[in-house]
Structure formats: structure tokens, C-alpha cells
Design a protein around this motif. Structure first.
Motif, PDB file in Angstrom:
ATOM      1  N   ARG A  95      -3.687   1.201   0.458  1.00  0.00           N
ATOM      2  CA  ARG A  95      -3.125   2.404  -0.148  1.00  0.00           C
ATOM      3  C   ARG A  95      -1.739   2.120  -0.709  1.00  0.00           C
ATOM      4  O   ARG A  95      -1.395   2.517  -1.803  1.00  0.00           O
ATOM      5  CB  ARG A  95      -3.038   3.502   0.909  1.00  0.00           C
ATOM      6  CG  ARG A  95      -3.709   4.782   0.454  1.00  0.00           C
ATOM      7  CD  ARG A  95      -3.452   5.861   1.469  1.00  0.00           C
ATOM      8  NE  ARG A  95      -4.688   6.275   2.100  1.00  0.00           N
ATOM      9  CZ  ARG A  95      -4.896   6.310   3.413  1.00  0.00           C
ATOM     10  NH1 ARG A  95      -3.949   5.948   4.257  1.00  0.00           N
ATOM     11  NH2 ARG A  95      -6.042   6.734   3.871  1.00  0.00           N
ATOM     12  N   GLU A  96      -0.977   1.353   0.092  1.00  0.00           N
ATOM     13  CA  GLU A  96       0.373   1.023  -0.364  1.00  0.00           C
ATOM     14  C   GLU A  96       0.340   0.171  -1.623  1.00  0.00           C
ATOM     15  O   GLU A  96       1.173   0.318  -2.514  1.00  0.00           O
ATOM     16  CB  GLU A  96       1.148   0.291   0.738  1.00  0.00           C
ATOM     17  CG  GLU A  96       1.818   1.269   1.679  1.00  0.00           C
ATOM     18  CD  GLU A  96       2.244   0.610   2.977  1.00  0.00           C
ATOM     19  OE1 GLU A  96       2.159  -0.639   3.081  1.00  0.00           O
ATOM     20  OE2 GLU A  96       2.648   1.344   3.888  1.00  0.00           O
ATOM     21  N   ALA A  97      -0.632  -0.722  -1.669  1.00  0.00           N
ATOM     22  CA  ALA A  97      -0.745  -1.563  -2.862  1.00  0.00           C
ATOM     23  C   ALA A  97      -1.108  -0.716  -4.077  1.00  0.00           C
ATOM     24  O   ALA A  97      -0.807  -1.071  -5.212  1.00  0.00           O
ATOM     25  CB  ALA A  97      -1.783  -2.653  -2.642  1.00  0.00           C
ATOM     26  N   GLY A  98      -1.781   0.404  -3.841  1.00  0.00           N
ATOM     27  CA  GLY A  98      -2.116   1.279  -4.956  1.00  0.00           C
ATOM     28  C   GLY A  98      -3.595   1.581  -5.079  1.00  0.00           C
ATOM     29  O   GLY A  98      -4.056   2.036  -6.123  1.00  0.00           O
ATOM     30  N   ALA A  99      -4.360   1.342  -4.005  1.00  0.00           N
ATOM     31  CA  ALA A  99      -5.792   1.613  -4.078  1.00  0.00           C
ATOM     32  C   ALA A  99      -6.053   3.120  -4.032  1.00  0.00           C
ATOM     33  O   ALA A  99      -5.313   3.871  -3.406  1.00  0.00           O
ATOM     34  CB  ALA A  99      -6.512   0.940  -2.911  1.00  0.00           C
ATOM     35  N   THR A 100      -7.113   3.526  -4.695  1.00  0.00           N
ATOM     36  CA  THR A 100      -7.486   4.930  -4.714  1.00  0.00           C
ATOM     37  C   THR A 100      -8.409   5.260  -3.542  1.00  0.00           C
ATOM     38  O   THR A 100      -8.340   6.335  -2.971  1.00  0.00           O
ATOM     39  CB  THR A 100      -8.209   5.255  -6.031  1.00  0.00           C
ATOM     40  OG1 THR A 100      -7.487   4.669  -7.100  1.00  0.00           O
ATOM     41  CG2 THR A 100      -8.311   6.748  -6.236  1.00  0.00           C
TER      42      THR A 100
END
Lengths: 121, 701, 155
Positions: A95-100
């Protein structure tokens, strides 16, 4: 529909299963074999949704997601993570990396398609 | 093919590659060559095997891969040291994993006790029980429906949620969540825009809204939370049944939430249901009938290589084979019709022939494969033989990238296996003997492949004791294979071990064993058009050299006539051709004859007689001699009526529609459209030599 | 098995009938791949007398069984009128050399009588049943046994 999905997975089997499930649902599919490759094909692929594995050689899924998010055009493109393991720490990291969102392997074709539709609608 | 079956085939193919690479990595680590990425690669390999196995419901495989993976994970994260002993366990675990893969493939049984033992060993490495609470919890992407309790409250749900800027950046949309919630039942949505700042101070990428949603009472809490699975639980400001305080949720409500999360964990801990997996697979299969092509094309564009169904390539090779035959037939027809005097026709025909040959070479190259796939299986074999003989052995491989046609690849595995068994079992000394001889305790066996003059050469060498020539000769004499008084060169003595009925081991060991002697190895290699030879230095070791044609699809042959028939003799067997003079021939007995060639005598074999087309040999001076060589009995002179020329011919199997025929290796189709037989030189010589004294046979060689 | 079982159900069968050594035989049309004229075969060494060799059938090496010899009938050398019936026998494709092809018959499987109980090797081994058409007796062939038994694999 005509949604375009970029799949990033180092396993040929997974790539083929994704291809089968996604093309079966009427999506267009572009494949990449690892994170690095994924970033390389990204501009040409112009995907609407991205599905990526985490454990890959050269560049892993986290690195790939961060790379995608750094690209202006794909900052809001939904990215689903596909992995066998998903403990809370991994989810948070994704999530932090940017996953949806994420899908746990082995996946069910219908659920996969539903998940893609859900993030891309 | 059924798409699922085809993917399964891909899975097994991928497994074999992964397992092979994995073994290489482990061996590299063992040799002290690997780095942190090497152990990572091993981890990924096991991980991929596990992922695919899960998809096909191979639970035993998944179970073992999981334990294996846990240990590897500890190693790559540095919490577990990579020790030589640990690597030994990993190597054995990779063997077991391989067994499980083969078993899933439907090949071979699995030694359950071995699986269990290794599981334990792997678990012990990471500290016992830790692997037991192994996260099998995440298997299955299935909806979790939970009963919150028998006496479920009947009041409706009130949910408050908001999205952060980060969530929007990650591709989430509030309306998607609202859509999802709408699917749970009729609801009532209220937007709270109170936090929206003035237009001047607004951050266009900021997040200011929150929503309040009323949901039907019968909705399961887990279903509601599921909607927020992707976004993250933090987006839920509150979730409670009607009557609970929104801003400050009542203690019972929050207690309930914690409870539910525990239940979710429990539910997820359930192992995936095999039947459900299968259903998923069925669904995927049905879904696959759509516009798959566009995807495949794109996949092809993504890389510089394409994958083609082997059947298509085989088909192409067959067709090109037909083309070669047709070209030869056309050339012959043109010649027969007498128009070859026109230089144009001759030139164009030649060009055509060149092109055909070139196409054939290119097409054959498509099917060529590196010997790596065969070599990769060998370290395990050597490990196992080493373990059962109590010897210390290191296998070194070289030239794995050497390419050879698929038809050959499929058939070199057995001979290599036998040669390696022989090298470890008979070639290498016991550890004590080695130490006594001042050698390192660990023996080295080297397996190498390379190309030489249009053939592939495979060498197996060991640094063992070499051939005990005195003993070999004794055995050969005792078994009546040679006459006691014959004087043999060292090379000739070494090659005695290939004679049928020879076995140096006093006890037939079950390793080199199953009664397979080197004569059988040799015959299987010869059946492929190959040769094998040995060279040995006492005390230093032995080297077996096997050479094979690069393909079993075409053959360079000499087209000859014998007894009204046209035959093809493989060019590789022919040393030279000659016209005999009367003085060179010496009759032996009523039927036998030998011919003097370079100071030695070679048995003379009339091909027409050998094949049963005629009962009496022709006058040798009226025919032509093919001096041929075979490892069985040295040389022989094949007498034929005439030689038509050299030609590359397409090999056609006789076994496909008929059966193996004595003295015939295969068939081909010549320019006149008729079938011609390809001679099995070794068989012809062998059957001839059965009547001849062994001593004379050696004298002749 | 490709062979129709002549004794159980009533089915319509299509049969290719042909003459060999003055007698009439037939095979199920389903086993027949094609019918072609005689071409000189390449003899195989060390083979039984009824295997007259192999021919090239569009790139495939096709063994030819001389049916008359195989059935123990008087054989005459192949002539321009001789015909090769290409049949499929349990995975293998084989040519049967016969004197001439007569016709395609449609017969009810009921009309096929079991062969007479005779000690004769050829009848017991190769004949599945007999049907009479007009004044002729036509024997239905069992194809499986026509080729020589596979040799033991050499060690």
C-alpha cells in the motif's frame, strides 16, 4: 470493454493463467517478465490496470509499483498485487509503495476479473 | 489442446527449468561461488513452483514447497546462515521437490518418508515449530461469510468512511467503494463536505470528503469490511449498528470489531478446497475462448523470442524433408529426360538444391536445443551414486550450451547416465584408496559436451584409478573373448570392456548394474549412429568419449547398389572406398574371405549375401569395397556392386509402421521416389563376426 | 478395436470387398485409408515371405503384406491390375496387396455369420465372419494379426 491490462510476473505459468483469464473476459493484455521489464514496456503498453507479482528477479514488485507511481501519467492507474503470501506487513508495504489492491495466488479467474473491474470501473 | 492442460504443460516445463537452475545455484553456493542473489534466485524458484502448484491443486507439492520456501526465506533475509551442511539439506530438498513435481506430472512414485524427513530437517533449520504456524492462511481468494453470532442484532449498520489523498493517488475512487457497498443491499448515502476548505486554499490533490452510509441490518460486517480490503481499514472512521455513537463508538461495538478480525483470520486459515480450485480452473478454461489472439500477439511483441508449439516445428521439419526428397526426384527426372544439357536448367537446379539444403539447415536449427536440459539431471544422479557407494564425488560440467537436435537430446540421457554410473562406481577409487594413493579424498567426474566436425562429442572423465589392463585382459581370456596369446595394444585392451559379455565388476553392483554392461551402452549409442571409445591412464583416470550425429532426421550417406537393390551406407561408418585387386583377396574356408588392407586383413562381406538377396558373393574384383569401421569388431570390407554417389538423405523410420529389421538401421526415399534401406553397418559386421574366431577378429582390427 | 463385432448388435456396416487368390474377402471401410495401384516395393531382408517390402506413400514408409501368401492361398505375381488397400491396423498403416477390389457393400451386421469351426490356422486367425452376397461367400478379415508379431526388443 477493451480495458488494457499489463501483467508483470516472472512465472510463465502465471503469465499464461492471467492471459487466459483476462483475455477471456475481453481485456487486452500486455505481459512483462519482471519489474524492470514492466517499466520498460509501460509507456508502449499504456495500461488501464496493472497486475504485478512481488517476488521477481532484477526488480521486485515493490520497486516496480514505486516506479509506476513516479511516472506522472500512471500515478492514478490502479495496480493490483498478485502474490502467494499476504501478511499484514506485506499489505502495508504494498500500500505504501502505491498498490491499489491485491489478489492472493492461486487466483480464481472470476474473482480476478471482478477485482480488475472493481478498480478500473 | 485444452487451455488449462496446455498451461499445466507449461507449468511442468517451467518447473523443470526452475529446478535445474535451482540446482545450479545451490551447487554454485556449495562451491562458494554464489552471492546473496543466488539464494534469492533459489527462493524465487521454489516460490514459483509453489505458486503454480497451488493453481493446479497439487497439494503435496505446495506443502513441501512451502516448508522449503520458509527455510530459504530465513536464509535470504539473513536470519539463518548458509552453511555447507545446510546446503546439503537444500540439495536433497531440491531432489525431493523434483520427485514431487514428477509425481504431480504422473511420473514416478514419491517416497513419503523421505518427504517427511526432509520437511523435518528443513523445519529444524529455522528452529522447529516456527514452520508449523506457517501462513497457509492466505490461500484462496474467496469471499468470507461469517455468522456474527446466533442472536444477530437486527438494527441497521451505520458506516462512516473517508479516503486519504494517498488512497486517491493509489488509484482508489470513492464511487467505486460506494458501488461496492450498493451491491450489499439498498443503502442511504450522505456526503459530509464540511471539511472542504475555501477555494483559495484548496489542495487539488487533497482529500476532504467523508461519507456516511446506512446499510441493511442483515449485511455481514465482514462483507462491509471486505469492500475496504483494498483501500485499507484506516479509511473506516466507524462502523456500528444503529444506536451506537458515531463519533465515539460504544465499547461493545469496538469489542465486536476486534472479535470479527480474529474470526476473519481463522476463516482464512482454512486450507483451500481442492474442488473449488478445480472449479476456478474450469471457469478460467471457459473464459479462455475469447479473443486470446490479441494478447498472444502483444506478448510476442514484448520479447525478442517467440514460443512455438513443437508439433508445428516437427511438421515443418517433415515438410522440408519432403521438399528435399522432391528436389532430388525433380533433379533425377530432369536428368532422365535428357534436358540437362541446357546450362540454364542445370544452374537453376543447383540453386534449387542449395536453397533446399539451406532451408533444411535453418529449420533444423529451430529445433536444436542445448544439452543443458540433460546435464541438469546429472548432479543428482551423481549425488545418489556417491551416497550409495560411500564415495566423495564432485561433478563438473562443461559445454552445457552445446546444441543438438531434439531427436538426439531425447536419447542421450541414458548413455550419459550409464557412463556416469560407471565412472563413479568403477572409475573412482574408494576414499581410503584415494587417500592412500595421495589423491584428494573427493573424486572429480567431468561431463563435457562440444561440437567436433559436424557431430556432438560428449566426454565423461574421472580422476580415478584408470583401467586395470592386466585384469581386463585376464577376464577377456577367461571368458573366451580373446585368445591368450594375442598381443594387444593398451588401447585395444581398454576397448575390450565394450565386448559383449564383458563386465569388470566381480560383483554386479546395483548401481552400474541392472546387468547393464558397457557393451549395452555401446550398442545404444551405435543405434543412434554414434560411437564410443575409451582412453585411460593408469592411476590418473579414464575418459569415455561418445560422438553422435547432430540430428537423427537426416544422414549423410553413400548410395550403393548390391544384389539389384539400392542401399544407403552411413558416411560416418565409411573409412574409404577401394577397387580390390585379385591378389588382395584370400579365401578362408568354404565361404569366408578376407582382404588385405594396409598390411592387415579385414573380413570381406558381400552386402547382397548379408541381406539374403543372393547366396553367392560376386567376384570382388567386379565390385567396389567400402572399408567400414565399427567399434564392435574393428573394420570390415563391404562388397557392393557399384557406388552411385554421396547424398544427404532424410531418415524414415521402419518401426513406425512395421518393425525393426535386421541389418537395416532405417529407410529413406531416393530421387526416383522409391524406398531405399539404410544399412546398419554394425549389425552386418556383428552377424558376420559371429562365425569368425574372436582372435582373428582382433587381428583384423 | 476397429473390428466390428459381428455377433452382437444389428448395425449397418460398409465393407470394401476384394479378390485374393480366387476368393472374396472384405474389410470394414472405416479401417481403409485409401486404395492405390501397385508399385514395385523395396524388399526387406530377413522378413517373412508374405511381407513383400516397403513402398513410399507420400513420404511415409509403408510395409506391404501380400495377402494371398499370408492367408495361405495360391499367390500370383503382382500385375498392373493388382491393388494396394491401405489400412490402419492398431496405430500402424499397412498396405494389403490384393488381386482386385470388387465393390463397396452395405451389410447388416446380422447377416454376418460366424466362421465355420475349422482347425485351419488361416481361418481361425484371420476370419471374423462370413457373409453371402448373391452367390458369393465373402470373408470378413481380422486385420490385427496380419503383420508379423513384433520382435522382442534386442537387449
Amino acid at each position: 470493454m477493451g480495458l488494457k491490462v499489463l501483467t508483470v510476473d516472472d512465472s510463465r505459468v502465471m503469465r499464461e493463467m492471467l492471459l487466459m483469464a483476462l483475455t477471456g473476459a475481453g481485456f487486452e493484455v500486455v505481459q512483462a517478465e519482471d519489474g524492470q521489464h514492466g517499466l520498460e514496456v509501460l509507456p508502449g503498453a499504456a495500461p488501464d490496470v496493472i497486475i504485478t507479482d512481488i517476488n521477481m528477479p532484477r526488480m521486485d514488485g515493490f520497486g516496480f509499483i514505486e516506479g509506476v507511481r513516479r511516472t506522472e501519467r500512471y500515478r492514478g492507474t490502479p495496480i493490483l498485487v498478485l502474490s502467494t503470501e499476504f501478511d499484514a506487513a506485506k499489505k502495508t508495504r504494498a500500500r505504501e509503495a502505491g498498490a491499489t489492491g491485491w489478489i492472493v495466488k492461486p487466483f480464481d479467474a472470476e474473482k480476478l476479473v471482478a477485482a480488475v473491474n472493481r478498480v478500473a470501473a | 489442446m485444452d487451455p488449462m492442460e496446455s498451461i499445466k504443460a507449461t507449468f511442468f516445463q517451467e518447473c523443470d527449468e526452475l529446478l535445474g537452475d535451482m540446482e545450479q545455484s545451490l551447487l554454485a553456493l556449495e562451491a562458494g561461488e554464489g552471492d546473496s542473489d543466488t539464494i534469492n534466485a533459489v527462493f524465487r524458484a521454489v516460490h514459483s513452483v509453489k505458486g503454480g502448484a497451488g493453481a493446479f491443486g497439487f497439494e503435496k507439492l505446495v506443502g513441501f514447497a512451502h516448508v522449503f520456501e520458509t527455510t530459504l526465506d530465513a536464509m535470504r533475509s539473513g536470519t539463518l546462515d548458509v552453511t555447507p551442511d545446510g546446503l546439503k539439506v537444500l540439495l536433497r530438498a531440491s531432489d525431493v521437490l523434483n520427485d514431487l513435481v514428477q509425481n504431480a506430472k504422473g511420473q514416478g512414485a514419491v517416497d513419503e518418508s523421505r518427504v517427511a524427513t526432509l520437511k523435518e530437517e528443513l523445519e529444524a533449520m529455522v528452529g522447529g515449530g516456527e514452520a508449523d504456524d506457517a501462513p497457509e492462511e492466505d490461500w484462496g481468494f474467496k469471499p468470507i461469510t461469517l455468522e456474527i453470532g446466533a442472536a444477530a442484532p437486527t438494527s441497521e449498520w451505520t458506516l462512516r468512511f473517508k479516503l486519504t489523498a494517498k488512497m486517491f493517488a493509489n488509484g482508489h475512487e470513492a464511487h467505486l467503494l460506494l458501488n461496492e457497498l450498493a451491491r450489499l443491499g439498498p443503502n442511504e448515502v450522505c456526503l459530509d463536505a464540511s471539511e472542504l476548505p475555501d477555494f483559495e486554499t484548496i489542495d487539488p490533490e487533497g482529500a476532504y470528503f467523508s461519507w456516511t452510509v446506512k446499510l441493511p441490518a442483515e449485511t455481514a460486517e465482514a462483507d462491509i469490511r471486505d469492500v475496504f480490503d483494498f483501500v485499507g481499514d484506516e479509511s473506516i472512521i466507524s462502523l456500528a449498528r444503529e444506536g451506537g455513537e458515531l463519533e465515539a463508538p460504544a465499547p461493545p461495538a469496538s469489542a465486536e470489531i476486534i472479535d470479527v478480525q480474529a474470526l476473519i483470520r481463522q476463516a482464512k486459515a482454512a486450507t483451500p478446497d481442492a474442488s473449488e480450485l478445480k472449479l476456478a480452473a474450469e471457469g478460467a478454461k471457459e473464459a479462455a475462448t475469447g479473443n486470446k489472439d490479441s494478447g498472444v500477439e502483444r506478448a510476442a511483441q514484448a520479447g525478442a523470442t517467440i514460443r512455438v508449439d513443437l508439433d508445428r516445428v516437427d511438421n515443418l521439419i517433415n515438410l522440408v524433408g519432403e521438399l528435399v526428397i522432391n528436389q532430388a526426384m525433380l533433379a533425377q527426372s530432369v536428368e532422365d529426360s535428357g534436358i540437362t544439357r541446357s546450362p540454364n536448367v542445370v544452374n537453376r537446379l543447383q540453386e534449387f538444391e542449395h536453397l533446399t539444403r539451406e532451408i533444411q539447415d535453418c529449420v533444423m536449427a529451430i529445433r536444436a536445443q542445448p544439452v543443458k536440459s540433460v546435464f541438469q539431471r546429472m548432479p543428482r544422479l551423481v549425488r545418489e551414486i556417491a551416497a550409495s557407494t560411500g564415495k566423495q564425488v564432485r561433478l563438473v560440467t562443461d559445454g552445457e550450451a552445446t546444441e543438438v537436435d531434439k531427436t538426439v537430446i531425447e536419447r542421450i540421457s541414458d548413455p550419459i547416465t550409464h557412463m556416469l554410473r560407471n565412472a563413479v562406481d568403477h572409475g573412482l577409487e574408494s576414499t581410503e584408496e584415494r587417500i592412500a594413493a595421495g589423491k584428494p579424498a573427493e573424486g572429480v567426474v567431468r561431463l563435457a559436451a562440444f561440437h567436433r566436425s559436424g557431430r556432438i562429442v560428449i566426454e565423461v572423465s574421472d580422476d580415478g584409478k584408470g583401467i586395470n589392463r592386466k585384469r581386463v585382459k585376464e577376464i577377456a581370456v577367461n571368458k573366451g573373448l580373446i585368445a591368450p596369446e594375442v598381443d594387444l595394444s593398451d588401447d585395444e585392451v581398454d576397448n575390450l570392456i565394450f565386448l559383449p559379455g564383458f563386465s569388470t565388476a566381480t560383483v554386479v553392483s546395483n548401481i552400474s548394474g541392472r546387468g547393464v554392461g558397457m557393451d549395452v551402452v555401446k550398442r545404444s549409442i551405435q543405434a543412434l549412429g554414434g560411437r564410443i571409445a575409451i582412453s585411460s591412464i593408469p592411476g590418473k583416470g579414464s575418459t569415455f568419449t561418445m560422438s553422435l550425429p547432430l540430428t537423427l532426421a537426416v544422414l549423410d550417406g553413400m548410395v550403393v547398389m548390391g544384389g539389384d537393390q539400392t542401399f544407403v551406407a552411413p558416411l560416418t561408418a565409411i573409412v574409404e572406398t577401394l577397387k580390390p585387386k585379385q591378389g588382395d583377396i584370400r579365401n578362408l574356408g568354404p565361404k569366408g574371405a578376407v582382404i588385405a588392407v594396409r598390411g592387415g586383413y579385414v573380413p570381406l562381406i558381400d552386402v547382397g549375401v548379408a541381406l539374403g538377396w543372393r547366396t553367392h558373393a560376386i567376384d570382388p574384383t567386379q565390385g567396389v569395397i567400402l572399408l567400414v569401421e565399427s567399434e564392435i569388431g574393428g573394420r570390415a570390407a563391404l562388397l557392393v556392386d557399384a557406388i552411385q554417389g554421396q547424398r544427404q538423405v532424410v531418415i524414415k523410420s521402419l518401426e513406425a509402421n512395421y518393425q525393426k529389421v535386421d541389418a537395416v538401421a532405417a529407410a529413406t526415399i531416393l530421387g526416383d521416389g522409391r524406398v531405399a534401406l539404410i544399412l546398419d553397418i554394425d549389425e552386418i559386421i556383428a552377424s558376420k563376426l559371429r562365425d569368425v574366431q574372436p582372435a582373428r577378429m582382433l587381428e583384423a582390427s | 478395436m476397429n473390428e466390428p463385432n459381428a455377433h452382437i448388435q444389428d448395425q449397418e456396416m460398409e465393407l470394401v470387398s476384394f479378390r485374393v487368390g480366387e476368393q472374396d474377402f472384405c474389410v470394414d471401410v472405416k479401417c481403409v485409408r485409401e486404395i492405390r495401384g501397385w508399385t514395385q516395393a523395396t524388399p526387406l531382408p530377413h522378413s517373412p515371405d508374405y511381407v513383400c517390402g516397403v513402398i513410399n506413400l507420400r513420404g511415409t514408409v509403408l510395409p506391404i503384406v501380400e495377402l494371398a501368401t499370408r492367408l495361405g492361398l495360391t499367390s500370383s505375381p503382382p500385375s498392373a491390375r493388382s491393388v494396394i488397400i491401405v489400412v490402419q491396423i492398431s496405430g500402424r498403416v499397412v498396405g494389403l496387396l490384393v488381386d482386385e477390389v470388387s465393390e463397396i457393400l452395405v451389410s447388416s451386421s446380422k447377416a454376418i455369420q460366424p466362421p465355420p469351426d475349422m482347425a485351419c490356422f488361416a481361418v481361425k486367425t484371420f476370419i471374423n465372419g462370413i457373409l453371402s452376397v448373391e452367390d458369393r461367400m465373402i470373408s470378413l478379415l481380422i486385420l490385427d494379426e496380419l503383420l508379423p508379431k513384433l520382435q522382442e526388443e534386442a537387449a
